[in-house]
Write an enzyme that holds these catalytic residues in place. Structure first.
Site, short mmCIF file in Angstrom:
data_model
loop_
_atom_site.label_atom_id
_atom_site.label_comp_id
_atom_site.label_asym_id
_atom_site.label_seq_id
_atom_site.Cartn_x
_atom_site.Cartn_y
_atom_site.Cartn_z
N ASP A 69 -47.41 6.41 38.96
CA ASP A 69 -47.13 6.98 37.64
C ASP A 69 -48.40 6.87 36.80
O ASP A 69 -48.88 5.77 36.53
CB ASP A 69 -45.98 6.20 36.99
N ASP A 99 -47.39 14.09 36.54
CA ASP A 99 -48.00 12.76 36.44
C ASP A 99 -47.33 11.66 37.26
O ASP A 99 -47.65 10.48 37.10
CB ASP A 99 -48.08 12.33 34.98
N GLU A 100 -46.41 12.01 38.15
CA GLU A 100 -45.81 10.97 38.99
C GLU A 100 -45.33 11.54 40.31
O GLU A 100 -45.01 12.72 40.43
CB GLU A 100 -44.66 10.25 38.27
#
Length: 354
Positions: A11, A106-107
């Site tokens: 993350d 983003d993860e």
């Protein structure tokens, strides 16, 4: 108890804001947030850590953020830059495994069970991935390592920012005993409050419960809650996963009976839907958008419109039509908004046609 599976959840730390600070170092030590403006209503997509010290958070209305931090610098967002960074990060992941399940820009989940890198150590692979991301992009990432997906996701939040946390198979039982139920993905504020009213605060509490009782009280969610409290998560990391929809919903503590209440909830839900959609689809192109109402008898109804871009006025109109035609005098216990994403092949055809 567990198959020999090694899962990493990576993350990125305040990703959108981090890209802005990297590209403009003058922003690094001042409170900044992405989303909204001083002139228009909007919602915060991401805030950096200096802003978070003032209480500014993701999904917060911009007006509230400015009250908490009057000197907050608001940026409109550069989604091309975020997507470019995300693609680079994904390429780094691919150096270690082909089993990658992106959740947003983003993860992602990574299954490194069969990886030969770092002598097969998931802990060392996570450290090396984070260091490589920093070396090549000057961005920091946090990571969680565990034998199942939901625990890896929880672990990635334990040592943020720029840290990681490992839960070995042997450590799972002790970790779950004191894990607050609110930490389990999918357990929202309303559900957590209902569980606490039943004396259930931790996974250890749920482990003592009868599954049949949980099923009667919570339905399908009761089974998921029971399984997670036992450390059970049969989901594999799915590298073929294609996200088909994005949604947001709210279950009310008390049923609502007036349209004005429903409209007010939609006004609060819409900015969060906008934020979630921007994370997975920065250009905001969609196939359809719709609403969901769940009534006091637990029956539910959905209604959708074909629409190329997210549109609040249409969602409100659709919800009003659904409210008037399908409620039948029943109380409403849940209001939801959702969008169906374009099929990639259809999207390519649309782009080629422009």
């Amino acid at each position: 108890m567990y198959k020999k599976v090694k899962i990493i959840h990576v993350d990125m730390d305040c990703f959108f804001a981090a890209v802005e600070m990297r590209d403009n170092p003058a922003l690094r030590d001042i409170p900044i947030a992405i989303g909204g403006s001083r002139e228009r209503r909007g919602v915060i997509s991401t805030a950096n850590y200096p802003a978070r010290k003032f209480g500014v958070r993701s999904a917060m209305p911009t007006g509230m953020a400015l009250k908490l931090c009057p000197h907050l610098t608001l940026l409109p967002g550069r989604f091309d830059a975020y997507k470019e960074a995300s693609n680079h990060i994904r390429e780094i992941f691919s150096r270690y495994t082909s089993r990658i399940e992106p959740l947003s820009l983003d993860e992602a989940y990574l299954d490194v069970t069969d990886s030969v890198h770092c002598h097969g150590s998931a802990t060392l692979i996570a450290q090396e991935i984070r260091q490589t991301i920093f070396n090549e992009l000057q961005l920091t990432a946090s990571a969680g390592v565990a034998p199942v997906k939901f625990l890896a996701k929880i672990a990635s939040d334990m040592n943020k920012p720029n840290g990681q946390f490992v839960i070995t198979p042997a450590e799972v039982p002790a970790f779950l005993q004191t894990l607050p139920l609110a930490k389990i993905p999918g357990v929202g504020k309303v559900s957590a409050a209902k569980l606490e009213a039943m004396g259930l605060r931790t996974c250890g509490d749920v482990q003592k419960c009868d599954l049949v009782m949980l099923l009667k009280r919570f339905g399908k969610f009761g089974r998921i809650l029971w399984e997670r409290s036992q450390g059970i998560d049969e989901r594999d990391v799915n590298s073929e996963r294609l996200r088909k929809s994005v949604g947001v919903e709210r279950t009310m503590a008390e049923d609502i009976h007036h349209w004005s209440e429903c409209e007010a909830i939609i006004e609060r839900l819409y900015p969060e839907l906008e934020r979630r959609l921007a994370k997975v689809k920065p250009d905001l192109l969609i196939a359809r958008q719709g609403v969901k109402l769940k009534f006091d008898d637990f029956q539910q109804t959905t209604q959708e419109h074909v629409w190329p871009r997210l549109n609040k006025a249409d969602l409100i109109a659709t919800a009003r039509k659904t409210w008037d035609e399908r409620r039948g005098g029943r109380g409403v216990r849940l209001v939801g908004l959702h969008v169906t994403l374009l099929d990639p092949q259809m999207e390519r055809q649309l782009v080629l046609g422009l």
